[in-house]
Design an enzyme around this catalytic site. Sequence first.
Site, PDB file in Angstrom:
ATOM      1  N   HIS A  52      -1.123   8.999  -6.006  1.00 42.32           N
ATOM      2  CA  HIS A  52      -1.687   9.069  -4.663  1.00 42.32           C
ATOM      3  C   HIS A  52      -0.982  10.192  -3.891  1.00 42.32           C
ATOM      4  O   HIS A  52       0.159  10.558  -4.218  1.00 42.32           O
ATOM      5  CB  HIS A  52      -1.474   7.739  -3.936  1.00 42.32           C
ATOM      6  CG  HIS A  52      -2.436   6.659  -4.348  1.00 42.32           C
ATOM      7  ND1 HIS A  52      -2.467   5.420  -3.745  1.00 42.32           N
ATOM      8  CD2 HIS A  52      -3.395   6.643  -5.298  1.00 42.32           C
ATOM      9  CE1 HIS A  52      -3.415   4.685  -4.301  1.00 42.32           C
ATOM     10  NE2 HIS A  52      -3.988   5.399  -5.256  1.00 42.32           N
ATOM     11  N   GLU A  54       0.468  10.293  -1.003  1.00 38.00           N
ATOM     12  CA  GLU A  54       1.772   9.960  -0.404  1.00 38.00           C
ATOM     13  C   GLU A  54       2.889   9.982  -1.443  1.00 38.00           C
ATOM     14  O   GLU A  54       4.002  10.438  -1.173  1.00 38.00           O
ATOM     15  CB  GLU A  54       1.742   8.554   0.225  1.00 38.00           C
ATOM     16  CG  GLU A  54       0.686   8.344   1.288  1.00 38.00           C
ATOM     17  CD  GLU A  54      -0.593   7.740   0.712  1.00 38.00           C
ATOM     18  OE1 GLU A  54      -1.126   8.273  -0.292  1.00 38.00           O
ATOM     19  OE2 GLU A  54      -1.068   6.740   1.288  1.00 38.00           O
ATOM     20  N   CYS A  82      -1.722   2.363   0.918  1.00 36.78           N
ATOM     21  CA  CYS A  82      -1.900   1.128   0.153  1.00 36.78           C
ATOM     22  C   CYS A  82      -0.527   0.471  -0.063  1.00 36.78           C
ATOM     23  O   CYS A  82       0.497   0.998   0.364  1.00 36.78           O
ATOM     24  CB  CYS A  82      -2.555   1.435  -1.195  1.00 36.78           C
ATOM     25  SG  CYS A  82      -1.443   2.232  -2.392  1.00 36.78           S
TER      26      CYS A  82
END
Lengths: 149, 149
Positions: A52, A54, A82
């Site tokens: 992801h 991040e 998430c």
Amino acid sequence: MEPKDYMARALELAQRAADCGDVPVGALIVRNGEILAEAYNEKESLKVPSCHAEMLAIERAALKLDRWRLIDCDLYVTLEPCLMCAGAIVQARLRSVIYGAKDPKAGAVESIYQVLSDGRLNHRPLLVSGVLEQECSEMLKNFFAERRK
Amino acid sequence: MEPKDYMARALELAQRAADCGDVPVGALIVRNGEILAEAYNEKESLKVPSCHAEMLAIERAALKLDRWRLIDCDLYVTLEPCLMCAGAIVQARLRSVIYGAKDPKAGAVESIYQVLSDGRLNHRPLLVSGVLEQECSEMLKNFFAERRK
């Protein structure tokens, strides 16, 4: 640069994810007003479930600073993190997290969990949500609408 | 090989983490009885906050299989996964998670969160805990006792 300028840059990164067939999420890490690391969601293109935006931004910032504690850094991301990414934010001790759109199905900051406000964990960053919310949200909507075609 | 044999191997990996000054946690991913990926906690030695044993094992398994869906894979880990790692397990769609010691302060499978049993998330792996629990727990206790000296 102001928060919405950093978020505009994160949106440019998100577009690159979409161009590669990945859900458009972009992230960057800022320290002392300087962009330290940039990333976008590469889960599909790298075929690695943890890639992801991040996670990649945190990893790159840590490698650049040569330390895992990012206490003087701020994370900008176009979508509410998430669980995995919220957990990584706690691990990295990021000073603040600024995001655009909410993720009602999987968001772990305010939607289905409130991980970053949990007093039982050993770190709680400052939180700012809704920066360029509409733009961030529309990019995601357009991506999924396009994909359904 | 039986679950406790895989866990014994994960404990050997955990010892390598301790040898490098990292909290001793070891992990491996098994598919069709074969060990597909091995890893240990390298947060301190790599200076990257996301480099927990589970994250590295998942990344390596995905790269080896050339796909992010690990639906036919089982994760063995000596310590109950944290929020970040539990989130990554959901992302990776791992078939099952087998762990040794509980983590009362940060465990996200049964201790402070029950992420892997959450019906709101789009994946719930089979869970087995307590495999070689005492050995896993003692390795951690010894590490922290040694460090306090």
